[in-house]
Design a protein around this motif. Sequence first.
Motif, PDB file in Angstrom:
ATOM      1  N   PHE A   1     -57.788  79.681  15.351  1.00 34.67           N
ATOM      2  CA  PHE A   1     -57.314  80.524  16.551  1.00 34.67           C
ATOM      3  C   PHE A   1     -57.574  81.981  16.114  1.00 34.67           C
ATOM      4  O   PHE A   1     -58.052  82.932  16.665  1.00 34.67           O
ATOM      5  CB  PHE A   1     -56.129  80.150  17.079  1.00 34.67           C
ATOM      6  N   LYS A   2     -56.764  82.241  15.008  1.00 37.44           N
ATOM      7  CA  LYS A   2     -56.635  83.627  14.366  1.00 37.44           C
ATOM      8  C   LYS A   2     -57.938  84.262  14.014  1.00 37.44           C
ATOM      9  O   LYS A   2     -58.672  85.336  14.019  1.00 37.44           O
ATOM     10  CB  LYS A   2     -55.736  83.664  13.489  1.00 37.44           C
ATOM     11  N   MET A   3     -58.647  83.175  13.227  1.00 40.32           N
ATOM     12  CA  MET A   3     -60.107  83.597  12.682  1.00 40.32           C
ATOM     13  C   MET A   3     -61.169  84.047  13.708  1.00 40.32           C
ATOM     14  O   MET A   3     -61.852  84.961  13.542  1.00 40.32           O
ATOM     15  CB  MET A   3     -60.583  82.677  11.719  1.00 40.32           C
ATOM     16  N   GLN A   4     -60.985  83.121  14.718  1.00 41.88           N
ATOM     17  CA  GLN A   4     -61.893  83.240  15.902  1.00 41.88           C
ATOM     18  C   GLN A   4     -61.660  84.048  17.038  1.00 41.88           C
ATOM     19  O   GLN A   4     -62.391  84.470  18.234  1.00 41.88           O
ATOM     20  CB  GLN A   4     -62.280  81.835  16.493  1.00 41.88           C
ATOM     21  N   LYS A   5     -60.548  84.865  16.986  1.00 42.23           N
ATOM     22  CA  LYS A   5     -59.823  85.953  17.772  1.00 42.23           C
ATOM     23  C   LYS A   5     -59.777  84.973  19.169  1.00 42.23           C
ATOM     24  O   LYS A   5     -60.352  85.684  19.971  1.00 42.23           O
ATOM     25  CB  LYS A   5     -60.674  87.352  17.733  1.00 42.23           C
ATOM     26  N   VAL A   6     -59.516  84.005  19.337  1.00 41.67           N
ATOM     27  CA  VAL A   6     -59.209  83.230  20.511  1.00 41.67           C
ATOM     28  C   VAL A   6     -58.753  83.714  21.596  1.00 41.67           C
ATOM     29  O   VAL A   6     -58.942  83.926  22.977  1.00 41.67           O
ATOM     30  CB  VAL A   6     -58.745  81.713  20.111  1.00 41.67           C
ATOM     31  N   TRP A   7     -57.263  84.538  21.302  1.00 46.26           N
ATOM     32  CA  TRP A   7     -56.547  85.044  22.277  1.00 46.26           C
ATOM     33  C   TRP A   7     -55.712  86.125  21.707  1.00 46.26           C
ATOM     34  O   TRP A   7     -55.775  86.346  20.723  1.00 46.26           O
ATOM     35  CB  TRP A   7     -55.337  84.001  22.742  1.00 46.26           C
ATOM     36  N   ILE A   8     -55.480  86.996  22.662  1.00 42.53           N
ATOM     37  CA  ILE A   8     -54.421  88.364  22.416  1.00 42.53           C
ATOM     38  C   ILE A   8     -53.084  88.124  23.273  1.00 42.53           C
ATOM     39  O   ILE A   8     -53.390  87.491  24.387  1.00 42.53           O
ATOM     40  CB  ILE A   8     -55.318  89.422  22.516  1.00 42.53           C
ATOM     41  N   LEU A   9     -52.216  88.571  22.645  1.00 45.69           N
ATOM     42  CA  LEU A   9     -51.032  88.670  23.480  1.00 45.69           C
ATOM     43  C   LEU A   9     -50.820  89.724  24.527  1.00 45.69           C
ATOM     44  O   LEU A   9     -51.339  90.928  24.029  1.00 45.69           O
ATOM     45  CB  LEU A   9     -49.815  88.771  22.447  1.00 45.69           C
ATOM     46  N   VAL A  10     -50.619  89.367  25.881  1.00 41.03           N
ATOM     47  CA  VAL A  10     -50.480  90.357  26.671  1.00 41.03           C
ATOM     48  C   VAL A  10     -49.379  90.104  27.744  1.00 41.03           C
ATOM     49  O   VAL A  10     -48.658  89.211  27.580  1.00 41.03           O
ATOM     50  CB  VAL A  10     -51.831  90.112  27.813  1.00 41.03           C
ATOM     51  N   ASP A  11     -49.144  91.236  28.306  1.00 41.75           N
ATOM     52  CA  ASP A  11     -47.795  90.842  29.512  1.00 41.75           C
ATOM     53  C   ASP A  11     -48.337  89.980  30.727  1.00 41.75           C
ATOM     54  O   ASP A  11     -49.457  90.331  31.038  1.00 41.75           O
ATOM     55  CB  ASP A  11     -47.327  92.214  29.938  1.00 41.75           C
ATOM     56  N   LEU A  12     -47.376  89.324  30.948  1.00 36.93           N
ATOM     57  CA  LEU A  12     -47.476  88.436  32.104  1.00 36.93           C
ATOM     58  C   LEU A  12     -47.672  89.372  33.576  1.00 36.93           C
ATOM     59  O   LEU A  12     -46.768  90.241  33.802  1.00 36.93           O
ATOM     60  CB  LEU A  12     -46.312  87.414  32.460  1.00 36.93           C
ATOM     61  N   PRO A  13     -48.674  89.270  34.344  1.00 39.34           N
ATOM     62  CA  PRO A  13     -49.173  89.973  35.702  1.00 39.34           C
ATOM     63  C   PRO A  13     -47.794  89.613  36.444  1.00 39.34           C
ATOM     64  O   PRO A  13     -47.138  88.626  36.502  1.00 39.34           O
ATOM     65  CB  PRO A  13     -50.025  89.479  36.229  1.00 39.34           C
ATOM     66  N   TYR A  14     -47.291  90.823  37.349  1.00 40.17           N
ATOM     67  CA  TYR A  14     -46.471  90.698  38.377  1.00 40.17           C
ATOM     68  C   TYR A  14     -46.566  89.552  39.237  1.00 40.17           C
ATOM     69  O   TYR A  14     -47.386  88.999  39.687  1.00 40.17           O
ATOM     70  CB  TYR A  14     -46.255  92.073  39.042  1.00 40.17           C
ATOM     71  N   GLU A  15     -45.283  88.602  39.541  1.00 42.39           N
ATOM     72  CA  GLU A  15     -45.250  87.610  40.313  1.00 42.39           C
ATOM     73  C   GLU A  15     -46.202  86.405  39.880  1.00 42.39           C
ATOM     74  O   GLU A  15     -46.752  85.518  40.664  1.00 42.39           O
ATOM     75  CB  GLU A  15     -45.393  87.759  41.765  1.00 42.39           C
ATOM     76  N   LYS A  16     -46.446  86.282  38.512  1.00 44.07           N
ATOM     77  CA  LYS A  16     -47.266  85.075  37.951  1.00 44.07           C
ATOM     78  C   LYS A  16     -46.386  84.434  37.071  1.00 44.07           C
ATOM     79  O   LYS A  16     -45.434  85.047  36.437  1.00 44.07           O
ATOM     80  CB  LYS A  16     -48.323  85.698  37.300  1.00 44.07           C
ATOM     81  N   ARG A  17     -46.471  83.223  36.979  1.00 42.33           N
ATOM     82  CA  ARG A  17     -45.878  82.207  36.019  1.00 42.33           C
ATOM     83  C   ARG A  17     -46.827  81.674  34.920  1.00 42.33           C
ATOM     84  O   ARG A  17     -48.090  81.476  35.225  1.00 42.33           O
ATOM     85  CB  ARG A  17     -44.923  81.345  36.748  1.00 42.33           C
ATOM     86  N   ALA A  18     -46.191  81.630  33.750  1.00 40.29           N
ATOM     87  CA  ALA A  18     -47.099  81.206  32.732  1.00 40.29           C
ATOM     88  C   ALA A  18     -46.934  79.476  32.573  1.00 40.29           C
ATOM     89  O   ALA A  18     -46.473  79.184  33.170  1.00 40.29           O
ATOM     90  CB  ALA A  18     -46.439  81.604  31.495  1.00 40.29           C
ATOM     91  N   ILE A  19     -48.137  79.217  32.245  1.00 43.94           N
ATOM     92  CA  ILE A  19     -48.417  77.705  32.180  1.00 43.94           C
ATOM     93  C   ILE A  19     -48.003  77.315  30.673  1.00 43.94           C
ATOM     94  O   ILE A  19     -48.487  77.845  29.824  1.00 43.94           O
ATOM     95  CB  ILE A  19     -49.797  77.198  32.471  1.00 43.94           C
ATOM     96  N   GLY A  20     -47.191  76.339  30.845  1.00 44.26           N
ATOM     97  CA  GLY A  20     -46.803  75.988  29.416  1.00 44.26           C
ATOM     98  C   GLY A  20     -47.814  75.122  28.509  1.00 44.26           C
ATOM     99  O   GLY A  20     -48.908  74.913  29.085  1.00 44.26           O
ATOM    100  N   ALA A  21     -47.583  75.278  27.487  1.00 44.14           N
ATOM    101  CA  ALA A  21     -48.534  74.438  26.322  1.00 44.14           C
ATOM    102  C   ALA A  21     -47.813  73.723  25.531  1.00 44.14           C
ATOM    103  O   ALA A  21     -46.316  74.064  25.117  1.00 44.14           O
ATOM    104  CB  ALA A  21     -49.320  75.482  25.629  1.00 44.14           C
TER     105      ALA A  21
END
Length: 102
Positions: free
Chosen positions: A8-28
């Motif tokens: 994940f780190k080598m392929q730069k799969v994701w970056i950490l961002v703030d959760l948009p207003y009135e949205k909920r995160a989906i668990g993993a």
Amino acid sequence: MQEELLQFKMQKVWILVDLPYEKRAIGAKWVYRNKKDERGIVIRNKARLVAQGHTQEEGIDSEEVFAPVARIEASRLFLAYASFMGFLVYQMDVKSAFLYGT
């Protein structure tokens, strides 16, 4: 699990961002599986990070879902054509294939 996180780190799969207003995160969660040889001896421990999609609500969390899967007819047609033309067909497994999806 460490190997998968490194991919994940080598392929730069994701970056950490703030959760948009009135949205909920989906668990993993991590799903673990032992890969065994033909004698049943564990040769590798595998791990996958999967989203807990059952918590999503249609129209709120997502509009549509798409999973690219080859139809069996397409696979059979490909193999028949390759056989007819005398082509060699190889099988391969790409460890991080899902990381390249768009």
